[in-house]
Write a protein that holds these residues in place. Structure first.
Motif, PDB file in Angstrom:
ATOM      1  N   UNK A 185      24.481  42.314  -4.319  1.00 63.12           N
ATOM      2  CA  UNK A 185      25.868  42.747  -4.479  1.00 63.12           C
ATOM      3  C   UNK A 185      26.691  42.055  -3.397  1.00 63.12           C
ATOM      4  N   UNK A 186      27.706  41.314  -3.809  1.00 60.55           N
ATOM      5  CA  UNK A 186      28.520  40.541  -2.873  1.00 60.55           C
ATOM      6  C   UNK A 186      29.965  41.024  -2.940  1.00 60.55           C
ATOM      7  N   UNK A 187      30.544  41.254  -1.770  1.00 59.93           N
ATOM      8  CA  UNK A 187      31.964  41.595  -1.671  1.00 59.93           C
ATOM      9  C   UNK A 187      32.663  40.491  -0.885  1.00 59.93           C
ATOM     10  N   UNK A 188      33.731  39.972  -1.440  1.00 61.68           N
ATOM     11  CA  UNK A 188      34.564  39.013  -0.732  1.00 61.68           C
ATOM     12  C   UNK A 188      35.918  39.630  -0.462  1.00 61.68           C
ATOM     13  N   UNK A 189      36.389  39.524   0.776  1.00 57.61           N
ATOM     14  CA  UNK A 189      37.690  40.110   1.112  1.00 57.61           C
ATOM     15  C   UNK A 189      38.613  39.037   1.677  1.00 57.61           C
ATOM     16  N   UNK A 190      39.900  39.237   1.441  1.00 56.65           N
ATOM     17  CA  UNK A 190      40.901  38.336   2.003  1.00 56.65           C
ATOM     18  C   UNK A 190      42.181  39.121   2.242  1.00 56.65           C
ATOM     19  N   UNK A 191      42.912  38.714   3.274  1.00 60.04           N
ATOM     20  CA  UNK A 191      44.170  39.375   3.616  1.00 60.04           C
ATOM     21  C   UNK A 191      45.238  39.104   2.565  1.00 60.04           C
TER      22      UNK A 191
END
Length: 281
Positions: free
Chosen positions: A141-147
């Motif tokens: 399970x991969x989570x990518x976050x960005x502002x």
């Protein structure tokens, strides 16, 4: 105009640039919606007037320094083709070194734990790192976050285009939207260039968002923030992995050691420069 004549013209127009012949081929292949192999196979094919005008416009943009990836709207990374945007950094080959080392670690980690791995990509941009890891680790399970909301929208589109379903993208200022979540690995290619670095006024980076490039006087502000916060989001034995500047390996290792991480190690990119540092909690 024939394909070979168009390529010769464009290469001449772009002479003095970083890679005139390569740029000429990539731009023409994009305009024709064909592979570069097609250009070699059919050099005598005529291109239409509308295609020629589109090609000339693309060459003019490149002569002004605009990155090819922004002109074509895409860039290949790992095994994926990703849409690009001026809101995000252009994925670069050296970042694949980060993916390689995280995957090597994940292979060992998978043998140690029963549950699927949970990974987080901080500052995901196009989603390049997150999607590469997700494609190679389909049970994870991969989570990518960005502002930036625009980056999150772009990363979601890239996931859909590449048929990757085990990567989730959310808007977050580093860890701000991740409270209560724990990860086997936290990975990041954060801003790491010094504010006064003269290279910011050269080449493709002139067109890329400065907020995704610079991080304080020494380039380490964001790396420090991530390192200080990461232990609260990492499982025991979890990995933290950074891409960083060629001269920052020693500083990043020292920061990791001071924060209680074990065995910080730095690895070189394809040009032989220090580029990636990993450590475990």
């Amino acid at each position: 105009m024939r394909i070979d004549a168009a390529l010769a013209w464009a290469s001449n127009e772009l002479e003095g640039g970083e890679s005139p012949s390569v740029d000429a081929k990539v731009l023409l292949a994009s305009v024709l919606n064909q592979s570069q192999t097609y250009l070699f196979t059919w050099p005598d094919k005529l291109i239409s007037e509308s295609q020629l005008q589109a090609y000339k416009a693309a060459v003019v943009r490149r002569k002004k320094g605009e990155p090819v990836a922004y002109i074509t709207g895409s860039r290949d990374f790992w095994t994926l083709t990703l849409s690009t945007s001026p809101h995000t950094l252009i994925p670069r080959p050296d970042t694949e070194v980060l993916v390689e080392h995280v995957l090597a670690w994940a292979q060992v980690r998978t043998a140690q734990v029963a549950a699927p791995l949970s990974l987080c990509d901080l500052g995901t941009g196009t989603g390049a790192i997150a999607l590469s890891l997700a494609s190679e680790l389909p049970k994870s399970d991969v989570i990518g976050v960005d502002f930036l909301e625009e980056a999150v929208v772009l990363a979601k589109r890239n996931a859909q285009t590449n048929n990757i379903t085990n990567a989730l993208f959310i808007q977050s200022d580093w860890f701000s939207a991740l409270h209560g979540k724990m990860f086997d690995a936290i990975v990041s290619n954060p801003p790491y260039i010094e504010l006064a670095d003269p290279h910011l006024n050269e080449g493709d980076v002139r067109f890329e968002p400065k907020s995704a490039l610079t991080s304080g006087e020494d380039g380490l502000d964001d790396i420090k923030r991530i390192i200080n916060a990461a232990p609260a989001y990492l499982k025991e034995g979890g990995l933290i992995a950074f891409e960083h500047g060629f001269n920052q390996g020693g500083a990043v290792r020292a920061l990791l050691s001071s924060a209680g991480f074990s065995n910080p190690s730095t690895y070189k990119d394809y040009g032989g420069n220090d580029r990636v540092t990993l450590a475990t909690l």
